[in-house]
Design a protein around this motif. Structure first.
Motif, PDB file in Angstrom:
ATOM      1  N   LYS A  61       0.830  -1.206   0.000  1.00  0.00           N
ATOM      2  CA  LYS A  61       0.000   0.000   0.000  1.00  0.00           C
ATOM      3  C   LYS A  61       0.865   1.257   0.000  1.00  0.00           C
ATOM      4  O   LYS A  61       0.412   2.332  -0.395  1.00  0.00           O
ATOM      5  CB  LYS A  61      -0.951   0.005   1.197  1.00  0.00           C
ATOM      6  CG  LYS A  61      -0.310   0.180   2.559  1.00  0.00           C
ATOM      7  CD  LYS A  61      -1.385   0.241   3.639  1.00  0.00           C
ATOM      8  CE  LYS A  61      -0.798   0.493   5.017  1.00  0.00           C
ATOM      9  NZ  LYS A  61      -1.836   0.528   6.060  1.00  0.00           N
ATOM     10  N   ASN A  62       2.122   1.125   0.438  1.00  0.00           N
ATOM     11  CA  ASN A  62       3.087   2.216   0.353  1.00  0.00           C
ATOM     12  C   ASN A  62       4.456   1.641   0.634  1.00  0.00           C
ATOM     13  O   ASN A  62       4.593   0.494   1.089  1.00  0.00           O
ATOM     14  CB  ASN A  62       2.762   3.348   1.343  1.00  0.00           C
ATOM     15  CG  ASN A  62       2.695   2.878   2.797  1.00  0.00           C
ATOM     16  OD1 ASN A  62       3.537   2.135   3.275  1.00  0.00           O
ATOM     17  ND2 ASN A  62       1.667   3.328   3.516  1.00  0.00           N
ATOM     18  N   CYS A  69      11.138   0.487   4.090  1.00  0.00           N
ATOM     19  CA  CYS A  69      10.087  -0.320   4.724  1.00  0.00           C
ATOM     20  C   CYS A  69       8.824  -0.192   3.888  1.00  0.00           C
ATOM     21  O   CYS A  69       8.717   0.683   3.027  1.00  0.00           O
ATOM     22  CB  CYS A  69       9.857   0.140   6.160  1.00  0.00           C
ATOM     23  SG  CYS A  69       9.660   1.925   6.317  1.00  0.00           S
ATOM     24  N   ALA A  70       7.869  -1.084   4.140  1.00  0.00           N
ATOM     25  CA  ALA A  70       6.647  -1.122   3.338  1.00  0.00           C
ATOM     26  C   ALA A  70       5.423  -1.291   4.229  1.00  0.00           C
ATOM     27  O   ALA A  70       5.518  -1.731   5.378  1.00  0.00           O
ATOM     28  CB  ALA A  70       6.723  -2.279   2.334  1.00  0.00           C
ATOM     29  N   ASN A  71       4.261  -0.925   3.677  1.00  0.00           N
ATOM     30  CA  ASN A  71       2.962  -1.130   4.322  1.00  0.00           C
ATOM     31  C   ASN A  71       2.887  -0.461   5.700  1.00  0.00           C
ATOM     32  O   ASN A  71       2.371  -1.037   6.664  1.00  0.00           O
ATOM     33  CB  ASN A  71       2.663  -2.620   4.439  1.00  0.00           C
ATOM     34  CG  ASN A  71       2.621  -3.297   3.090  1.00  0.00           C
ATOM     35  OD1 ASN A  71       2.065  -2.760   2.135  1.00  0.00           O
ATOM     36  ND2 ASN A  71       3.237  -4.471   2.983  1.00  0.00           N
ATOM     37  N   ILE A  72       3.387   0.753   5.765  1.00  0.00           N
ATOM     38  CA  ILE A  72       3.438   1.473   7.026  1.00  0.00           C
ATOM     39  C   ILE A  72       2.110   2.183   7.289  1.00  0.00           C
ATOM     40  O   ILE A  72       1.563   2.847   6.400  1.00  0.00           O
ATOM     41  CB  ILE A  72       4.592   2.491   7.004  1.00  0.00           C
ATOM     42  CG1 ILE A  72       5.924   1.770   6.786  1.00  0.00           C
ATOM     43  CG2 ILE A  72       4.625   3.314   8.272  1.00  0.00           C
ATOM     44  CD1 ILE A  72       6.241   0.715   7.808  1.00  0.00           C
ATOM     45  N   ARG A 100       3.724  13.244   1.558  1.00  0.00           N
ATOM     46  CA  ARG A 100       3.692  12.910   0.128  1.00  0.00           C
ATOM     47  C   ARG A 100       3.151  11.513  -0.086  1.00  0.00           C
ATOM     48  O   ARG A 100       2.449  11.237  -1.069  1.00  0.00           O
ATOM     49  CB  ARG A 100       5.089  13.033  -0.480  1.00  0.00           C
ATOM     50  CG  ARG A 100       5.126  12.834  -1.993  1.00  0.00           C
ATOM     51  CD  ARG A 100       6.549  12.785  -2.515  1.00  0.00           C
ATOM     52  NE  ARG A 100       7.211  11.554  -2.144  1.00  0.00           N
ATOM     53  CZ  ARG A 100       7.090  10.405  -2.834  1.00  0.00           C
ATOM     54  NH1 ARG A 100       6.328  10.351  -3.903  1.00  0.00           N
ATOM     55  NH2 ARG A 100       7.711   9.324  -2.439  1.00  0.00           N
ATOM     56  N   GLN A 101       3.447  10.605   0.845  1.00  0.00           N
ATOM     57  CA  GLN A 101       3.014   9.223   0.712  1.00  0.00           C
ATOM     58  C   GLN A 101       1.745   8.929   1.513  1.00  0.00           C
ATOM     59  O   GLN A 101       1.362   7.776   1.692  1.00  0.00           O
ATOM     60  CB  GLN A 101       4.140   8.283   1.154  1.00  0.00           C
ATOM     61  CG  GLN A 101       5.402   8.442   0.328  1.00  0.00           C
ATOM     62  CD  GLN A 101       6.349   7.287   0.527  1.00  0.00           C
ATOM     63  OE1 GLN A 101       5.988   6.123   0.366  1.00  0.00           O
ATOM     64  NE2 GLN A 101       7.588   7.600   0.867  1.00  0.00           N
ATOM     65  N   ASP A 102       1.098   9.993   1.999  1.00  0.00           N
ATOM     66  CA  ASP A 102      -0.144   9.850   2.779  1.00  0.00           C
ATOM     67  C   ASP A 102       0.060   8.966   4.004  1.00  0.00           C
ATOM     68  O   ASP A 102      -0.816   8.159   4.366  1.00  0.00           O
ATOM     69  CB  ASP A 102      -1.278   9.290   1.904  1.00  0.00           C
ATOM     70  CG  ASP A 102      -1.686  10.268   0.819  1.00  0.00           C
ATOM     71  OD1 ASP A 102      -1.704  11.478   1.092  1.00  0.00           O
ATOM     72  OD2 ASP A 102      -1.987   9.815  -0.298  1.00  0.00           O
ATOM     73  N   ILE A 103       1.215   9.088   4.639  1.00  0.00           N
ATOM     74  CA  ILE A 103       1.499   8.360   5.872  1.00  0.00           C
ATOM     75  C   ILE A 103       1.379   9.326   7.042  1.00  0.00           C
ATOM     76  O   ILE A 103       2.152  10.284   7.128  1.00  0.00           O
ATOM     77  CB  ILE A 103       2.905   7.742   5.847  1.00  0.00           C
ATOM     78  CG1 ILE A 103       3.023   6.746   4.695  1.00  0.00           C
ATOM     79  CG2 ILE A 103       3.236   7.061   7.168  1.00  0.00           C
ATOM     80  CD1 ILE A 103       4.421   6.188   4.508  1.00  0.00           C
ATOM     81  N   PRO A 104       0.409   9.139   7.941  1.00  0.00           N
ATOM     82  CA  PRO A 104       0.282  10.040   9.089  1.00  0.00           C
ATOM     83  C   PRO A 104       1.564  10.046   9.920  1.00  0.00           C
ATOM     84  O   PRO A 104       2.215   9.017  10.077  1.00  0.00           O
ATOM     85  CB  PRO A 104      -0.890   9.440   9.880  1.00  0.00           C
ATOM     86  CG  PRO A 104      -1.647   8.621   8.880  1.00  0.00           C
ATOM     87  CD  PRO A 104      -0.620   8.089   7.929  1.00  0.00           C
ATOM     88  N   VAL A 168       6.661   3.081  11.615  1.00  0.00           N
ATOM     89  CA  VAL A 168       8.085   3.208  11.345  1.00  0.00           C
ATOM     90  C   VAL A 168       8.648   4.282  12.269  1.00  0.00           C
ATOM     91  O   VAL A 168       8.120   5.379  12.368  1.00  0.00           O
ATOM     92  CB  VAL A 168       8.371   3.550   9.867  1.00  0.00           C
ATOM     93  CG1 VAL A 168       7.687   4.842   9.437  1.00  0.00           C
ATOM     94  CG2 VAL A 168       9.864   3.641   9.613  1.00  0.00           C
ATOM     95  N   LEU A 169       9.697   3.910  12.980  1.00  0.00           N
ATOM     96  CA  LEU A 169      10.340   4.813  13.927  1.00  0.00           C
ATOM     97  C   LEU A 169      11.663   5.266  13.349  1.00  0.00           C
ATOM     98  O   LEU A 169      12.459   4.449  12.898  1.00  0.00           O
ATOM     99  CB  LEU A 169      10.545   4.093  15.264  1.00  0.00           C
ATOM    100  CG  LEU A 169      11.133   4.895  16.429  1.00  0.00           C
ATOM    101  CD1 LEU A 169      10.599   4.373  17.751  1.00  0.00           C
ATOM    102  CD2 LEU A 169      12.654   4.840  16.431  1.00  0.00           C
TER     103      LEU A 169
END
Length: 306
Positions: A61-62, A69-72, A100-104, A168-169
């Motif tokens: 999904k990202n 990393c993926a699917n965060i 940009r990747q719509d990751i909060p 993701v940290l």
């Protein structure tokens, strides 16, 4: 029959996969992935054969390049309030790439025990700026875990935000990420020989891996190597204003429709900065990032955004 699992660690072509039944198995990627230039990433949902090979990688999904990393579900970026002092320019680069990747994105400022409010009012104002912009911000004394008596320590509140998700940290070296991880993860988890080797070293993460959280809601923390810079080359300079949430009320209202909010007359964003509505710190970082992106495009005219 192939079994589905979550890729939680990998180094040297070997991968640890957490299966749905709780077991962790070792696997290698089939040669077809190398041929197609596909690299398995932590966070990938994969299929594993009985022979110990990754046979398929589910659609992502990202994915992020740095850290890889993926699917965060969300990003948690950690900075120290002191030792080292926070670099807000680096923080804003990470926030821009996450947007940009719509990751909060969630922000943690660690080492509250080193803070002297009477001397650090300007620093506290900068921290509060990010809350005003709409970000979730937590103050921690991570090395003390739940034993911290500091009223600013918000570890329990942070756990609620992370439960049941893959987070993701990331953050610069020396800000206390290891202490935070120790306070959050399930100390009894079986992560396998590979992950145990990965975890060795002088408080330094050398390879990204997923660690299981201890909370009742579960969840995973993607621990990543520290970084000191973060360049958002996949963002177009003209799109940068749209990922600054505090700019949103003014976009489309400037005198020039294509205003980039740098030096154009009639710019509503610059007026908001002048009035103190938009943080001068954030606006300064916006201008620096915009200049970097423009310079990169001039130096790489054949660049194509990924």
């Amino acid at each position: 029959m192939d079994t589905q699992g979550l890729l939680i660690a990998g180094v040297g072509g070997n991968y640890d996969i957490a299966l749905e039944d709780g077991r962790v198995v070792r696997a290698k990627a089939r040669g077809v992935f190398r041929k197609e230039k596909i690299t398995p990433l932590i966070g990938d949902r994969v299929l594993v054969s009985e022979e110990g090979f990754i046979t398929d990688i589910m659609e992502r999904k990202n994915h992020m390049i740095r850290p890889a990393c993926a699917n965060i579900d969300q990003a948690l970026i950690v900075f120290a309030l002191k030792e080292p002092d926070p670099h807000f320019g680096v923080l804003d680069r990470f926030l821009a790439e996450a947007a940009r990747q719509d990751i909060p994105a969630i922000i943690v400022f660690n080492k509250t025990d080193l803070l002297k409010p009477s001397e650090d009012e300007e620093l506290l104002e900068a921290v509060e700026t990010y809350r005003t912009c709409g970000y979730k911000v937590f103050l921690l004394q991570a090395r003390m875990g739940r034993e911290a008596e500091d009223p600013l320590n918000q570890l329990s509140l942070l756990e609620q935000e992370l439960g049941g998700k893959i987070t993701v940290l990331a953050g610069p070296s020396g800000v206390g990420k290891s202490s935070l991880i120790n306070a959050l993860i399930d100390a009894g988890q079986e992560v396998g020989e590979l992950s145990e080797k990965i975890m060795r070293g002088k408080n330094t993460t050398r390879h990204a891996r997923l660690l299981k959280m201890a909370s009742e809601q579960g969840g995973w923390i993607a621990d990543t190597p520290g970084f000191t810079s973060f360049y958002t080359q996949n963002i177009e300079a003209g799109e940068l204003d749209r990922i600054y949430p505090e700019f949103a009320p003014y976009l489309g209202t400037c005198y020039y429709p294509d205003c980039r909010h740098i030096k154009e007359p009639g710019c509503r964003v610059r007026l908001a900065v002048k009035k103190g509505i938009i943080s001068r710190l954030r606006y300064r970082n916006y201008r620096l990032m915009y200049a970097e992106l423009e310079a990169y495009r001039r130096e790489h005219p054949l660049y194509e955004k990924k």
